[in-house]
Design a protein around this motif. Structure first.
Motif, short mmCIF file in Angstrom:
data_model
loop_
_atom_site.label_atom_id
_atom_site.label_comp_id
_atom_site.label_asym_id
_atom_site.label_seq_id
_atom_site.Cartn_x
_atom_site.Cartn_y
_atom_site.Cartn_z
N UNK A 48 0.82 -1.21 0.00
CA UNK A 48 0.00 0.00 0.00
C UNK A 48 0.86 1.26 0.00
N UNK A 49 0.26 2.33 -0.50
CA UNK A 49 0.96 3.62 -0.53
C UNK A 49 1.36 4.04 0.89
N UNK A 50 0.46 3.73 1.84
CA UNK A 50 0.75 4.11 3.23
C UNK A 50 2.07 3.49 3.71
N UNK A 51 2.25 2.21 3.35
CA UNK A 51 3.47 1.56 3.80
C UNK A 51 4.69 2.25 3.21
N UNK A 52 4.60 2.63 1.95
CA UNK A 52 5.74 3.31 1.33
C UNK A 52 6.02 4.63 2.03
N UNK A 53 4.94 5.39 2.30
CA UNK A 53 5.13 6.71 2.93
C UNK A 53 5.76 6.54 4.31
N UNK A 54 5.35 5.50 5.00
CA UNK A 54 5.93 5.22 6.32
C UNK A 54 7.45 4.98 6.19
N UNK A 55 7.80 4.13 5.25
CA UNK A 55 9.22 3.88 4.98
C UNK A 55 9.92 5.20 4.68
N UNK A 56 9.29 6.01 3.84
CA UNK A 56 9.90 7.27 3.39
C UNK A 56 10.17 8.18 4.58
N UNK A 57 9.15 8.34 5.42
CA UNK A 57 9.31 9.24 6.56
C UNK A 57 10.36 8.73 7.53
#
Lengths: 121, 121, 121, 121
Positions: A107-116
DNA sequence: GTGGTCTAGACCACA
DNA sequence: GTGGTCTAGACCACT
């Protein structure tokens, strides 16, 4: 001695290592690169391999040689690398990355979490 | 005849083509794969190349062979592929992708825009 | 030129020959294996056959390759082989062996006699 | 429908299954074997495969056919199988087994324990 | 028909 | 020199 990952050819890894220095601004235009001997010792590889790396970077106009003196970062080096890489990243890497996310159900959320989390470091 | 991109070895591309079919559920467990000779004709490659692809998929337990009969998708195939790929994606692809974003100055917003545009299609 | 038995495929026999060297400690971790061409000459087989052997050992993480340099015994090689073989021996070979003993009426005493005679040599 | 293991050719597995019956005395001399159709249905294989099994067993003089009637266990069947198998077992299986035990560090005690546990069942 | 193994020889990338 | 991939074609075992 520097450590290298596997998979990629050694001379490509060293090429990217040099490009990193330029992209990060650590080696700006006119900066003299380490000599072939010096770098071959540092990476523990054959001088031929370094020579090949420098040859390739010269062909791509990232660096240029001054006979009897050494290799230097070209004026347009950073811009050239950035342009080339950004274009490739937008046209190939991103679409492929998104296709993989969908296929694997990431999910996009997981990617954003990784990113942050990466940003904070 | 199927088209293939360059860069990657042919037998890897065909391996991934097969894995796509399994991941998408088009070839579920027990499904018989095209015969070596059939697929070699379809891709326009030597039968040995297909045999190599099938051999590797067999060693990864994605498919299995029955002599004189053919190759079949294994029971755990989809799960195995998904698990392997997700792990690789999270541990290698995502960190590398984020590192490249930072290095090239690509903002999170731009990525999300790409993502949403892809989703709509 | 090395001699080989029949029955088993050549590339499997060579694989086992290599594993013997590792199990016996003659080739420990980091040891460079004979080159593909060298070994193919020694066994009198096609280089492709050796390449196949090495490829399979690589996938099993027993050895690894460095392009342009050669193949090397992996760090965990011996342990991996021993673990795999012991497991197979206990789960498959021993039960099958005992079943055959019973079926053929071979007594435990006879086996032990064989065992002790072998030990003395 | 009977279950079969992998690895071995089907017709060999069926051959061994028949030999088991004879060795165990369940099918003694003169006993009529199941018809080709019957056995092919039971194992879920092509009748050709059964025919091939019977052909092989006939060649080895374990069974013989009576035209229009069927296949029967030969008089010397049990002795033939036992002799062949015992010889192979003593000359090949046992030495190989002991060599593997030594190589893998499996102690005689462990084997005897396995043996006794199997006996009790 | 199916897969499994092997040879012979080519061309490439890499050190 | 090293390994990596691929083609072409052969012969075998099995269903």
């Amino acid at each position: 001695m520097k450590q290298m990952s596997d998979n990629k050819p050694v001379f490509i890894q060293i090429k990217e290592w040099i490009e990193q220095h330029i992209l990060r601004g650590e080696w700006s235009k006119g900066h003299q690169l380490p000599s072939v001997r010096e770098l071959s010792a540092e990476f523990g590889v054959n001088p031929n391999t370094i020579a090949r790396t420098y040859e390739r970077l010269t062909m791509e106009q990232t660096i240029h040689s001054v006979r009897g003196v050494g290799y230097f970062v070209s004026d347009q080096a950073k811009e050239l690398i950035e342009t080339r890489r950004r274009e490739e990243f937008r046209k190939e890497t991103i679409p492929q990355f998104i296709a993989d996310m969908n296929l694997l159900g990431i999910e996009l959320e997981e990617f954003i979490k990784h990113y942050n989390e990466t940003e904070k470091q």
